[in-house]
Write a protein that holds these residues in place. Structure first.
Motif: not given
Length: 481
Positions: A344, A391, A419, A466
């Motif tokens: 991330e 991803k 995402r 997130k």
């Protein structure tokens, strides 16, 4: 080194031709005892590390001052400590286990013995729990020289796969046979020298080749992985070939093409990218005056992610080299080893390269950018194409990047949207800005009147922890800010 008399004789000639003993070479006649040999193996292994030497040598049967061959009565392979052979006893007394080879040869009826000793690579080498070092021509306890011990540890920490040896004991002509020197000079924008010797001199400047003695060279793993004409000629990297597999549909059931490329990375990179792009699906764009094909995936993203798979693979993990799999709805790019930073934080984190020497050269010739700058540009290109966010996956011994073909927003899963929202917030943060409903609508191509769709995506991403609201209402930043 192969255990044959011709190569050992050549090694002996090279050692004897040196003007004096060095801190990685010691000559003796018959003055030997078991403890003395153990201490010297420790000292020479540590000195080889300290001086960045590939090997160190303890030679019996050579006069110290003149380097004349006088012979020795020492027979290491028959020497025993109690009921145990000397070599076996030394292996038990030396920690960690250190690679040393014993060569014996007859020179005009005179016996000569060579101990060839590898450098310390895990920790300073100890004999009976004490580490030693060569100081000029003397063997001393390492503990009394803290600066040298500190430097040994620094060298161990900095030891990279690239500095290892892929092939050793080569002539200039053999090096030019194994490495694509023409490609090397082309990529580094240098003129090809008129003298053969200067070919190798230039490669030595980049750390691709090491010189041992006159017309005796080694090719490093760095030189081989970047410029080998055939990776399979090098045992240390023969399993690191690049494989491209093209499937029919979206599963691995039916393979359309399976191509393994044994060319080295610098030599093959541009052709590899061209090959991948040629196999990718296209969209047709029609205007009033012409029709043209637009590739489904941005080339900058393909280049960056493929380059990263080559550079950041973990060479200590056994298995295959980088794998590029092309499906109708995605591309999967896999390399051995887990990443050094959290997936991330790939976009914003300061660069950390597992193989900095490979990364540095690939950047120098323009094949890729630093991790943390190249990836953000790749993601920006992906957002311009309005593709789903890539991803990043991590397994026990692999890292995988999945690039997705175009999907309508309604066909994206919540995971896809979250995402993309998170990655968009990071890109905005890098720009010194904040993500808003408006910027996210631009990312997804959502019309202004449908702002509530973007609001729901933001809410889901906050729920997934997130992103978070910044100090200013209705503006959002990554969770780690």
């Amino acid at each position: 080194m192969e255990n044959n008399q011709e190569k050992i004789k050549k090694l002996l000639d090279n050692l004897a031709s040196l003007s004096e003993e060095a801190e990685t070479i010691e000559f003796k006649e018959n003055n030997f005892n078991k403890d003395g040999i153990g201490k010297r193996i420790s000292a020479l292994a540590n000195s080889a590390n300290l001086l960045n030497k590939k090997k160190a040598y303890l030679v019996f049967g050579i006069e110290d001052k003149t380097h004349n061959i006088v012979g020795t009565i020492f027979k290491p392979r028959s020497e025993k400590i109690g009921n145990e052979l000397l070599e076996s006893w030394l292996n038990q007394m030396i920690t960690p286990k250190t690679n040393f080879q014993i060569y014996e040869l007859d020179i005009e009826g005179k016996n000569v013995v060579i101990f060839e000793i590898a450098p310390a690579i895990i920790q300073p080498v100890k004999f009976q729990n004490f580490a030693y070092i060569r100081i000029a021509s003397a063997t001393k306890e390492l503990i009394n020289f803290p600066e040298k011990e500190r430097k040994i540890w620094q060298n161990i920490d900095k030891k990279s796969f690239g500095k290892g040896i892929a092939k050793e004991g080569l002539s200039v002509s053999k090096i030019l046979e194994l490495l694509d020197y023409a490609k090397f000079f082309s990529l580094t924008k240098q003129e090809i020298p008129s003298e053969t010797k200067k070919f190798v001199d230039k490669m030595m400047e980049y750390g691709f080749v090491n010189k041992n003695f006159e017309d005796d060279f080694d090719i490093t793993n760095l030189g081989a992985i970047l410029f080998a004409k055939d990776l399979k000629q090098f045992p240390t990297i023969k399993g690191r070939t690049i494989r491209v597999v093209i499937y029919k549909g979206n599963s691995r059931i039916e393979i359309v093409k399976n191509q393994e490329r044994s060319f080295s990375y610098a030599v093959a990179f541009e052709n590899l990218i061209d090959f991948i792009n040629d196999k990718l699906p296209s969209n047709e764009e029609i205007s009033r005056s012409f029709r043209k094909e637009i590739k489904m995936y941005p080339e900058k993203a393909i280049r960056e992610f493929v380059a990263n798979s080559l550079i950041h693979q973990d060479f200590s993990v056994s298995g295959h080299g980088p794998l590029i799999e092309i499906f109708e709805n995605r591309i999967e790019i896999t390399n051995a080893g887990q990443p050094l930073i959290d997936t991330e934080r790939f976009i914003d984190h300061a660069p950390i390269s597992r193989n900095e020497d490979i990364a540095s050269f690939m950047r120098q010739i323009g094949f890729c950018e630093e991790l943390g700058s190249g990836i953000d540009r790749a993601l920006t290109e992906i957002s311009i194409f309005q593709l789903p966010a890539p991803k990043f996956e991590v397994g026990d011994n692999f890292t995988r990047i999945i690039l997705y073909a175009y999907k309508k927003l309604n066909d994206m899963t919540i995971e896809d949207k979250v995402r993309a929202c998170y990655q968009h917030s990071v890109l905005k943060w890098i720009e010194g800005k904040r993500m808003t409903n408006e910027t996210l609508r631009e990312r997804f191509g959502i019309e202004k009147q449908n702002y509530s769709i973007a609001s729901r995506i933001i809410s889901e991403t906050i729920k997934a922890k997130k992103i978070k609201e910044s100090e200013k209402s209705k503006e959002y930043v990554p969770y780690w800010v």
